[in-house]
Write a protein that holds these residues in place. Structure first.
Motif, mmCIF file in Angstrom:
data_model
loop_
_atom_site.group_PDB
_atom_site.id
_atom_site.type_symbol
_atom_site.label_atom_id
_atom_site.label_comp_id
_atom_site.label_asym_id
_atom_site.label_seq_id
_atom_site.Cartn_x
_atom_site.Cartn_y
_atom_site.Cartn_z
ATOM 1 N N PHE A 222 20.104 24.735 89.200
ATOM 2 C CA PHE A 222 19.813 23.355 88.814
ATOM 3 C C PHE A 222 18.455 23.316 88.128
ATOM 4 N N SER A 223 18.233 22.278 87.361
ATOM 5 C CA SER A 223 16.947 22.107 86.689
ATOM 6 C C SER A 223 16.777 20.644 86.320
ATOM 7 N N GLY A 224 15.536 20.234 86.167
ATOM 8 C CA GLY A 224 15.240 18.855 85.798
ATOM 9 C C GLY A 224 13.813 18.743 85.293
ATOM 10 N N GLU A 225 13.516 17.620 84.670
ATOM 11 C CA GLU A 225 12.197 17.452 84.070
ATOM 12 C C GLU A 225 11.824 15.979 84.042
ATOM 13 N N SER A 226 10.540 15.708 84.300
ATOM 14 C CA SER A 226 9.992 14.354 84.157
ATOM 15 C C SER A 226 8.712 14.469 83.341
#
Length: 560
Positions: A222-226
């Protein structure tokens, strides 16, 4: 006469050791972090008697020259920072300059290091330098720590068994291996290899090493960015669970940390797919600007302070939730065409008759006259071997696990009743008599907490004259016996105070079993009620409730 005296450097080092060197695992952590800061690609750890007798940490890193090797054991000597502003932009794992002098003040240390083809050995015993001389030595650094707390019997007394201390070291090295898959780690306990990784950057191989083939096959990325954070990592699908949270690994800018708020976020997401007393296997890497992080909180460096923490927690929650919703959706069963077709022998068999007559389920107290089956959307067509429900709709053929499906329905119905905190009663035409009832103090009142009204016939017999409507069409004997199990474990338990695990257990015991045959209408009711559940895809224990057979795969299977 002055009463205040300045302590010697040796004494201050021993005092600092109380926080930096709590146990052998703390020494291993400091030495391995130094090796990582030295750009090592190979790190080996050996220990004897849980590290109480000896710890040896070797690396192939940059090494230290003659001057730096001696300076490294002076308090607050470090190559990581120079000025105050550097404290707000720390990129290294170590920076305080306390670890090595603290370790050397409470043990016997032999340090060997090589730099520019020159090697030296430094020997320090409980803060006193015994020797310093040139030697022949390969690349990198090796530190050997022995006789830990030998001159501090009070500290030695409070350490636990060698087996326990060894488990702490092994757990720590597992964390290093998962956080730095690009480094080859080797861990030995008295010449017995505990852990060995290749350093090829493949995290799934390390999970295979630590948790086995099944867990490795169920690993998802999984991966995510803000605006301020980037996250990435892997988790093992909730089908594989652990009994505690110590298999959740968090890394902030490559630093291992304890992060209790993040633990709670992870649990809130995963507990939609597993009981609340079970925990996932997860590796989470967090990257941010170093100026948003304060790592100078505690000498052990396990705790940190993070700016914009709410943003980070929301990012992790959203990313994990989206990933799990996608991964936990029902899977399509797809088959390759068979290579050889064998003509089956077909024998006529009589149509099996239900062994137990069960009326259509009415789990959510919906009046029969108002019930409309969703057969146009999902139509039950058969029961297979008393275990599975075969159903179809426009998307294909579905195979439902009858026990897991009803277990999910019962679980969510129990949760709903807990929130309502009220129980409508239904009088029984024929009272139930239960024998061999276990002794529970104030049993009548306890059962009333579950909405079950009983009268005692004797110390070991009771009669049930009415049941709450939420138990309609549920085997009351199995259900009441499950309550007995709960009360024996916790005499103060009530329906509204049960934890998820106990509710899941009660739902399991209240559900139909394998090898039980039911009418098509009864099975249709189970499927319909399942499909309106909040989470119809898995039972409370994380097992899938159904799978779908792809129509295209069936056509290929029959060579059409």
């Amino acid at each position: 006469m002055s009463k205040i005296k300045q302590l010697s450097e040796q004494m201050t080092n021993r005092i600092a050791a109380g926080e930096v060197v709590e146990r052998p695992a703390g020494i291993v952590k400091e030495l391995v972090e130094n090796a990582i800061d030295a750009k090592s690609s190979t790190i080996s750890v050996e220990y004897i008697l849980g590290g109480l007798e000896k710890i040896i940490v070797s690396d192939n890193g940059q090494g230290m020259d003659e001057t730096d090797l001696r300076k490294a054991f002076l308090r607050h000597s470090t190559s990581k920072i120079e000025k105050e502003a550097d404290l707000h932009a720390i990129n290294s794992l170590g920076f305080r300059g306390e670890a090595l002098p603290s370790i050397a003040s409470v043990s016997n240390v032999v340090a060997k290091s090589s730099y520019n083809q020159k090697s030296f050995e430094l020997h320090i015993n409980n803060g006193n330098e015994l020797s310093f001389e040139p030697i022949s030595f390969g690349k990198g650094t090796t530190l050997e720590v022995s006789q830990l707390f030998y001159r501090l019997p009070a500290r030695l007394k409070y350490l636990k068994t060698p087996q326990y201390e060894a488990s702490r070291i092994n757990s720590l090295m597992n964390s290093f291996a998962l956080g730095y898959p690009e480094i080859a780690f080797s861990v030995k306990n008295e010449n017995r290899t505990i852990l060995e990784t290749k350093g090829n950057g493949k995290l799934d191989e390390i999970i295979f090493e630590l948790y086995g083939a099944q867990a490795a096959s169920m690993t998802k990325e999984f991966s995510g960015e803000s605006s301020n954070f980037k996250i990435s990592g892997v988790y093992v699908l909730p089908h594989i669970q652990r009994a505690n949270k110590y298999h959740e690994y968090f890394y902030l800018n490559s630093r291992m940390i304890n992060y209790f708020s993040m633990n709670q976020v992870v649990h809130d997401v995963f507990h939609r797919y597993m009981p609340r007393d079970r925990f996932p296997i997860l590796v989470l890497n967090i990257n941010s600007d170093v100026q948003l992080v304060d790592v100078n909180v505690h000498p052990s460096k396990w705790q940190v302070k993070i700016s914009f923490e709410k943003e980070l927690l929301e990012l992790v929650s959203k990313t994990l939730n989206n990933s799990l919703m996608s991964e936990m959706a029902p899977k399509v069963m797809s088959h390759q065409p068979t290579q050889q077709i064998i003509q089956p022998t077909i024998k006529p068999t009589p149509t099996p008759q239900p062994t137990t007559k069960i009326e259509p389920l009415n789990l959510f107290e919906q009046p029969e006259s108002e019930y409309e089956s969703s057969q146009d959307k999902m139509k039950v067509i058969a029961q297979h071997h008393g275990k599975y429900i075969l159903a179809e709709n426009e998307e294909g053929l579905f195979l439902f696990d009858q026990h897991a499906s009803m277990e999910r329905v019962m679980y969510e119905m129990f949760i709903k009743k807990m929130s309502e905190k009220k129980f409508d009663q239904q009088q029984l035409l024929t009272p139930l008599v239960l024998k061999k009832v276990p002794y529970v103090e104030n049993l009548q009142d306890k059962l009333l907490d579950f909405g079950i009204e009983v009268d005692l016939l004797s110390e070991s017999e009771l009669i049930v004259r009415s049941l709450p409507t939420y138990l309609d069409k549920v085997d009351p004997y199995n259900f009441i016996n499950s309550i007995f199990d709960v009360l024996k474990e916790d005499s103060k338990a009530s329906f509204v105070s049960l934890n998820d695990h106990k509710i899941a257990t009660m739902a399991c015991k209240a559900s139909i079993r394998f090898n039980e045959r039911h009418t098509i209408l009864s099975l249709q009711r189970i499927v319909d009620d399942l499909l309106v559940c909040e989470n119809p895809y898995h039972c409370p224990h994380g097992r899938p409730t159904f799978v779908r057979l792809d129509p295209k795969s069936l056509l290929k299977e029959f060579s059409r």
